[in-house]
Structure formats: C-alpha cells, structure tokens
Enzyme design. Structure first.
Site: not given
Ligand code: GLN
Length: 484
Positions: A76, A151, A175
């Site tokens: 990532k 994400s 995420s």
């Molecule tokens: N969807 C959540 C956010 O927008 C979690 C994102 C994540 O786990 N990095 O913060």
C-alpha cells in the site's frame, strides 16, 4: 500461475520449475494488462522488481532461499519505500521520495519477497471506497462500476484480480477488512502493537495497524509471520514473541465458542449479507463449534467515538505537511502564512480537510473535555464490552460490512453514509483487538465477508478458524471472470 497459493509458488521456485524473474514478469504483465482498467497501482516498480527477482534467483542457486524468497507482492502506498515515491494517494506527497524503508517494507524485503509496486488507496487512508485518492478511484474487479472498498482498495483490487499474490494494507477503522469483504479476500488487522508502525505514514496513531491481504488464511499467516514483531523504533510496538502463524492452522474447532453480537445483526445490515453470514456460521457448527448470542452494548458509540479520535489524531499528524517540513509547496508565497495556507489548501483533498477541521475543533481549548476526553471514555466502554464478551466466548463473528460493494459515486456526497460502511469494524480498532475478514459467499453476485474478532494477540486462533472454514468451503477460491 496467478491462482497459486504462496506455498505452491514457493515449491515451484524451490524445485526450479520457475525462476523468480519469470514469476515476477508474469505478474508485471498482468499489471500492465489490467491496471488501466482497475487503477489499483499508483507506482509500478518494474526495474527494481526485476533486480530483486534476479537477486532471489541467485539465492536459489546458492541454496540460501527462504519460504517466501522470490515471490512477488505489493505495498500500500502508505509505507515508506526508499528511493520510491510514497504518496499516500495525496497531491501533498505526489513528489515525495521516501529516504528510508518502513519496518514492514524492510522485513518483507529481508524475507526475499519482490515488490511489484505501490497500491492506490484513499488519500491518507481516509475513506471506505478508494474514491478520495488524488490518482482517481480504484475499480472493484468483481464489477468495475463498483468500489473496491477502502482505504486499502488498491491492494484489495490487485489481489482480487491476481495482479499480485498478496499485498500489505493498513487498518485504522476497517481499511483491511472492509475492502477484503468487498473484494473476496482474506485480510487481517492484527492486535495494536503487533506490527511496527515505523515508516507507515500516520493517520490516527492510536488506531493504525498494518496487516496482510491475501487470497486465503494460509497466505495471510505466511505474510503476517514476516511482518510482525517488536521494533524499538515504534514506541507502541509490543515486545512479545512472534509465533509461527502457520503452526496451528489445522487445529480442530471442536468446542470453539463463537459469540454473535446481537448489535451486528440489526438494522442497517443488508438482508442478503445476513443470509450469507448465517450460512457461514452453520459451517462452524458443523465443524464442532458452539454458537451463542452475546451483546456489545456500546456498539452504537463506535462511529461517533471514532470520528472524534481519528480526526483529532490526524489533525496533529498531518500538521507536518506544511510545505516546509513535508509536502507540496505552493508557488511564490507572499509570506509564511500564505505559504502554509496555500500549500495545505492545494495539497489536501476535501475529505482530508474535513477531518483536519473536525479534529482541530475537537482538540481546541474549551471543547477538548466535551469531545476528545469524552471519546476516550467511550473508547474504554467499548473495550470493556469486548473483554466481558471474551469471558464467555473464544471468538466473535459477524458481518465485516453492512453491504456488498456499492456503486462508484453512490456515497461521495454523503460523508456520514460513507462512515457507516465501517460500523462493524471500527470498534475493534478502538479496542486494539485483532480482526479478520474471510470470504463467506456472494450476495447478489458480489462477495460478502465474515468478520472474526479475537482477543489480544489471538491472531493464530483467528487464522486457524479461517483456515478450517476454507478447507470446507471454496468461496475464497472464486476469482472474477475477467481476471481468471
Ligand atoms: N473508513 C474509515 C475512515 O475513513 C477507516 C479508514 C481506515 O481504516 N484507514 O477513517
């Protein structure tokens, strides 16, 4: 070749049936063919990948190769990679070439794996659909009109389309697990502190944790083996031995006590996903597990608590992106204030700005007690719920996400609707517990994941539970038709 497990690939390499250079070229070609469609990669590091593969082949010749030597993978784009752009999918870091490797990158490289490239993601890991990326949205290989989740959407799409055998992800509120659910992958968020955060660009430091995204539990275990461990450069990394996560994969599930939180099966859960999850639970009963209903009474506090804690921490973490120390710098600043304002105004996208503003507000004098302090108290209540549950059960199961993959653009105008995509994953991060998502079937033709949550440092058990399930089901083997 791209449908093989890590163990199968390892055997081919060790037997000399294929070289790492050949294998690496195979995946690079797949990326070239499909990335235009999926947008899963931000950077493809072909040259260094081939050099790493050649080095791996030398290790095979010298008989010094390990289990994962020569097998391709992807990171990532939140992990610092020396000499390679590390963008966090933000214009802010579009030109940032990291001067060092994150610990996770270093450890995976030391295992001999080959990095194919850096995967797309939501900007600074803020999002649940991969639509906040400066480099454009990622498409779900199961239906390219739909989101892959976020994400870690680029890693999810890349593994789901078998452009790479495995990838790394990070999980602050879901995420790793939510995109795994939407793309039919096995993804694991470890216990907070299990994997070093050094060199992983910080979003919400008390919640962020890196983990593996793979096709199956055994592959996830193999990658976790390499990623885990104490790191003195991360003050929240836990000094605790790393077990071999593959050692107990085949343990019997006879007598395993599964808890189903009633709050996870109520309003908001798609009926089709519920059916899939209920069928998965039945499989565990056949494997000898017992199932009982439990309650996590403070579940409803998870989203509001997270959306105070995470923005508060991100507003502090992202203050370093000021055009001086890090990040995009505007042209011809008039003075220092103008430099800060325009650099940050131009460099950050809308969702990141929204979070910084919420966080700055929540931390400001006069509001701190009402928001941040209160959120920390709620966080304790959420953790206590889990500890109470683990007195009666060994693992907790439920859906990973309330729905299957939604259409691109469906939730972009409604941040709160987007935030609800993580309703079942966020409280695990607030408590610091390990959780994973495992392919559990299809609802309306789209994948749905089963979430398995364990107590602290129970990753081996989660992987065992997932592996036994994968021996009696073949959901995890399904690959979208266009990518077979
Ligand atoms: N969807 C959540 C956010 O927008 C979690 C994102 C994540 O786990 N990095 O913060």
């Amino acid at each position: 070749m791209h449908n093989k497990t890590l163990s199968e690939l390892s055997a081919l390499l060790h037997n000399g049936d294929i070289t790492s250079v050949e294998l690496t070229k195979h995946f690079l070609n797949r990326i070239k063919t499909h990335n235009g469609n999926l947008n899963a990669f931000i950077s493809i590091t072909e040259e260094s990948a081939l050099a790493q593969a050649a080095a791996a082949d030398k290790q095979f010749a010298e008989k010094t190769a390990g289990k994962l030597t020569g097998i391709p993978m992807a990171h990532k784009d939140i992990f610092c990679t020396k000499g390679v752009r590390t963008s966090c999918a933000s214009k802010m870091l579009d030109k940032f070439i990291a001067p060092y490797d994150a610990t996770v990158v270093e450890k995976i490289a030391a295992s001999g794996m080959v990095m194919l490239g850096k995967t797309n993601m939501d900007e600074f890991a803020m999002g649940s659909s991969n639509e906040t990326s400066f480099y454009g949205p990622v498409k779900n290989p199961w239906d390219i009109e739909r989101v892959p989740g976020g994400s870690s959407g680029g890693s999810a799409a890349a593994v789901a389309a078998r452009l790479t055998p495995v990838a790394t992800g990070t999980d602050t509120g879901g995420s790793i697990r939510q995109p795994s659910s939407l793309c039919n992958l096995t993804g694991l968020k470890p216990t907070y502190g299990r994997v070093s955060r050094y060199g992983m660009i910080a979003f919400a430091s008390s919640l962020d944790q890196a983990g593996p995204m793979a096709a199956n539990a055994e592959d996830a275990a193999l990658l976790l083996n390499v990623m885990s461990g104490f790191d003195e450069r991360d003050s929240t990394s836990v000094e605790r031995d790393v077990p071999d996560y593959t050692a107990n994969l085949n343990d019997s599930l006879e007598g395993l006590r599964i808890g189903l939180p009633k709050e996870y099966f109520g309003e908001g859960l798609s009926p089709e996903v519920a059916v899939t999850i209920e069928a998965a639970i039945k499989e565990f009963e056949k494997l000898g597990a017992t199932v009982k209903e439990i309650s996590l009474p403070n579940t409803a506090l998870a989203i509001p608590t997270y959306y105070v804690v995470a923005p508060a921490e991100c507003s502090s973490n992202l203050s370093r992106m000021d055009g001086v120390r890090f990040g995009h710098r505007c042209d011809d600043p008039k003075d220092l204030l103008d430099l800060y304002q325009r650099s940050r105004g131009e460099g950050f996208g809308d969702e990141v700005k929204r979070r910084i503003m919420i966080g700055t507000y929540a931390l400001s004098a006069g509001y701190y007690d009402a928001y941040y302090l209160k959120a920390q108290k709620c966080r304790r209540l959420i953790s206590d719920d889990f500890q109470q549950a683990f007195e009666e059960v060994d693992v907790i199961m439920g859906p990973t996400a309330p729905t299957t993959a939604f259409k691109l653009g469906d939730k972009t105008d409604d941040p709160v609707a987007m935030y609800l995509a993580d309703i079942y994953t966020i409280n695990t991060n607030l408590a610091g517990l390990p959780g994973m998502s495992v392919p559990a079937g299809f609802a309306g033709g789209l994948p749905a994941g089963l979430q398995i949550i364990g107590n602290y440092f129970d990753e081996a058990r989660l992987l065992n539970v997932a592996h036994r399930y994968q021996q009696v089901t073949d959901w995890h083997k399904q690959i979208p038709t266009a990518f077979q």
